[in-house]
Design an enzyme around this catalytic site. Structure first.
Site, short mmCIF file in Angstrom:
data_model
loop_
_atom_site.label_atom_id
_atom_site.label_comp_id
_atom_site.label_asym_id
_atom_site.label_seq_id
_atom_site.Cartn_x
_atom_site.Cartn_y
_atom_site.Cartn_z
N TYR A 77 -0.58 8.61 -2.21
CA TYR A 77 -0.60 8.39 -3.65
C TYR A 77 -1.80 9.12 -4.28
O TYR A 77 -1.76 9.45 -5.46
CB TYR A 77 -0.75 6.89 -3.96
N GLY A 78 -2.86 9.30 -3.50
CA GLY A 78 -4.13 9.82 -4.04
C GLY A 78 -4.01 11.06 -4.91
O GLY A 78 -4.58 11.13 -5.99
N ASP A 118 0.87 -1.19 0.00
CA ASP A 118 0.00 0.00 0.00
C ASP A 118 0.90 1.23 0.00
O ASP A 118 2.10 1.14 0.27
CB ASP A 118 -0.89 -0.01 1.26
N SER A 119 0.29 2.38 -0.24
CA SER A 119 1.03 3.64 -0.18
C SER A 119 1.51 3.95 1.25
O SER A 119 2.38 4.79 1.43
CB SER A 119 0.14 4.78 -0.66
N CYS A 173 -11.22 3.32 -0.62
CA CYS A 173 -9.92 3.82 -0.15
C CYS A 173 -9.61 3.09 1.14
O CYS A 173 -10.51 2.87 1.97
CB CYS A 173 -9.98 5.33 0.09
N THR A 174 -8.34 2.73 1.30
CA THR A 174 -7.92 1.97 2.49
C THR A 174 -8.33 2.60 3.81
O THR A 174 -8.59 1.91 4.78
CB THR A 174 -6.39 1.85 2.48
N HIS A 175 -8.32 3.95 3.84
CA HIS A 175 -8.54 4.63 5.12
C HIS A 175 -10.02 4.77 5.50
O HIS A 175 -10.33 5.02 6.65
CB HIS A 175 -7.96 6.05 5.06
N GLU A 229 -5.34 9.85 9.43
CA GLU A 229 -3.94 9.72 9.89
C GLU A 229 -3.66 10.60 11.09
O GLU A 229 -2.79 10.30 11.90
CB GLU A 229 -2.98 10.00 8.74
N CYS A 268 -3.90 -1.05 -2.10
CA CYS A 268 -4.14 0.39 -2.27
C CYS A 268 -5.10 0.61 -3.44
O CYS A 268 -4.83 0.18 -4.56
CB CYS A 268 -2.81 1.07 -2.54
N ASN A 269 -6.19 1.31 -3.18
CA ASN A 269 -7.16 1.57 -4.26
C ASN A 269 -6.55 2.41 -5.37
O ASN A 269 -6.79 2.15 -6.54
CB ASN A 269 -8.37 2.32 -3.70
N THR A 270 -5.76 3.44 -4.99
CA THR A 270 -5.19 4.31 -6.02
C THR A 270 -4.24 3.53 -6.90
O THR A 270 -4.25 3.65 -8.13
CB THR A 270 -4.47 5.51 -5.35
N1 DGL Z 1 -3.98 3.87 0.12
C1 DGL Z 1 -4.63 4.94 -0.60
C2 DGL Z 1 -5.88 4.36 -1.31
O1 DGL Z 1 -6.45 3.38 -0.91
C3 DGL Z 1 -5.04 6.08 0.30
C4 DGL Z 1 -3.88 6.89 0.81
C5 DGL Z 1 -3.11 7.59 -0.27
O2 DGL Z 1 -3.63 8.55 -0.88
O3 DGL Z 1 -2.00 7.17 -0.53
O4 DGL Z 1 -6.29 4.93 -2.29
#
Ligand code: DGL
Length: 273
Positions: A50-51, A18-19, A192-194, A160, A81-83
């Site tokens: 990463y977003g 993940d990011s 998104c993971t968060h 975060e 990571c979704n992005t």
């Molecule tokens: N892990 C990213 C996602 O799921 C979220 C955090 C980021 O922007 O890196 O898209």
């Protein structure tokens, strides 16, 4: 006499990346569903988020990390990571010999099961929503659903900072979720993971009739099916080990990571390119 394959199993770890720390929400589901499996997790905390980054950068980082994990002989890779899944999964699948699972298709499948009206919202980072990856995947996996996307810049930063239910985060959620509320969706994919950490606030804003779908459990289920299909499960007797690599500060990763995953976050090692 031949060794009993089930007793030996395949002890190679599963790689998850993940990011940053957010992918640990996916790892939570993986550990819960597959308690005998060992995992190596890579969080690119030095280059998070990463977003908001250009797709070309996210692609480059995703290739770097997945190659690093593939070199460690992981049996399956999970792009948590979704992005990254949105912009890199196709390229990674073509490039790597290791099988790889992303989080978008599992999320769409879960939404297809949950929706009654066929009107489904998806929220994610700017990179995820602008990529159109959810729409492309839904067109193949669930063409019957109408998908309405909304980017939610700012959510990741609140999570975060440990703020998941303040007045400020509620106000931001009301503004950012307006397009999916207006579209009268009955199901919302937390793309998104968060965002699972914000589930209560998001649910308050969306109302009790909207089902929130997180792709974490469905992703873990996809991995489990892949292990079964290739007969590469670890044995039931194997002691699972979990290793954590971060490109950023190890103490920060351990502190933040334990909020996302729990007590399993130990043995955090630093990594520099
Ligand atoms: N892990 C990213 C996602 O799921 C979220 C955090 C980021 O922007 O890196 O898209």
């Amino acid at each position: 006499m031949q060794a009993d394959k089930n007793a030996v199993g395949d002890p190679r770890p599963i790689g998850v990346f993940d990011s940053g720390v957010g992918g640990l929400t996916v790892m939570r589901s993986l550990i819960d569903l597959l308690p005998n499996e060992s995992f190596i997790y890579f969080g690119d905390t030095a280059r998070t988020p990463y977003g908001p980054k250009p797709a070309a950068d996210v692609l480059k980082f995703s290739i770097q990390i997945s190659e690093l994990l593939a070199e460690r002989d992981v049996k399956v890779l999970v792009d948590a990571c979704n992005t990254s899944t949105a912009v890199a999964l196709e390229a990674l699948t073509e490039r790597l010999n290791t099988p790889i699972v992303g989080v978008i298709e599992p999320g769409i499948r879960a939404a297809r099961e949950a929706t009654r009206s066929g009107r489904v919202g998806v929220i994610g980072t700017v990179g995820t929503i602008e990529s159109g990856a959810y729409e492309r995947t839904a067109a193949v996996v669930a063409p019957e659903i109408a998908l309405i996307g909304a980017a939610c810049p700012g959510f990741v930063e609140f999570v975060e900072a440990g703020d998941i239910d303040s007045h400020q985060v509620h106000v931001l959620a009301q503004r950012l979720l307006a397009p999916v509320i207006e579209a009268e969706v009955d199901t919302l994919v937390l793309g998104c993971t968060h965002y699972p950490m914000l589930a209560r606030t998001i649910s308050d804003v969306m109302g009790p009739d909207v089902v929130l779908v997180s792709s974490a459990d469905e992703t873990a289920f996809s991995v489990s099916l892949m292990l079964a299909a290739d007969d590469i499960h670890a044995s039931k007797n194997s002691a699972a080990t979990h290793e954590f690599l971060t490109s950023g500060n190890t103490a920060t990763f351990a502190e933040l990571g334990s909020r996302f995953l729990g007590p399993e976050v130990e043995q955090v090692k630093g990594w520099s390119w």
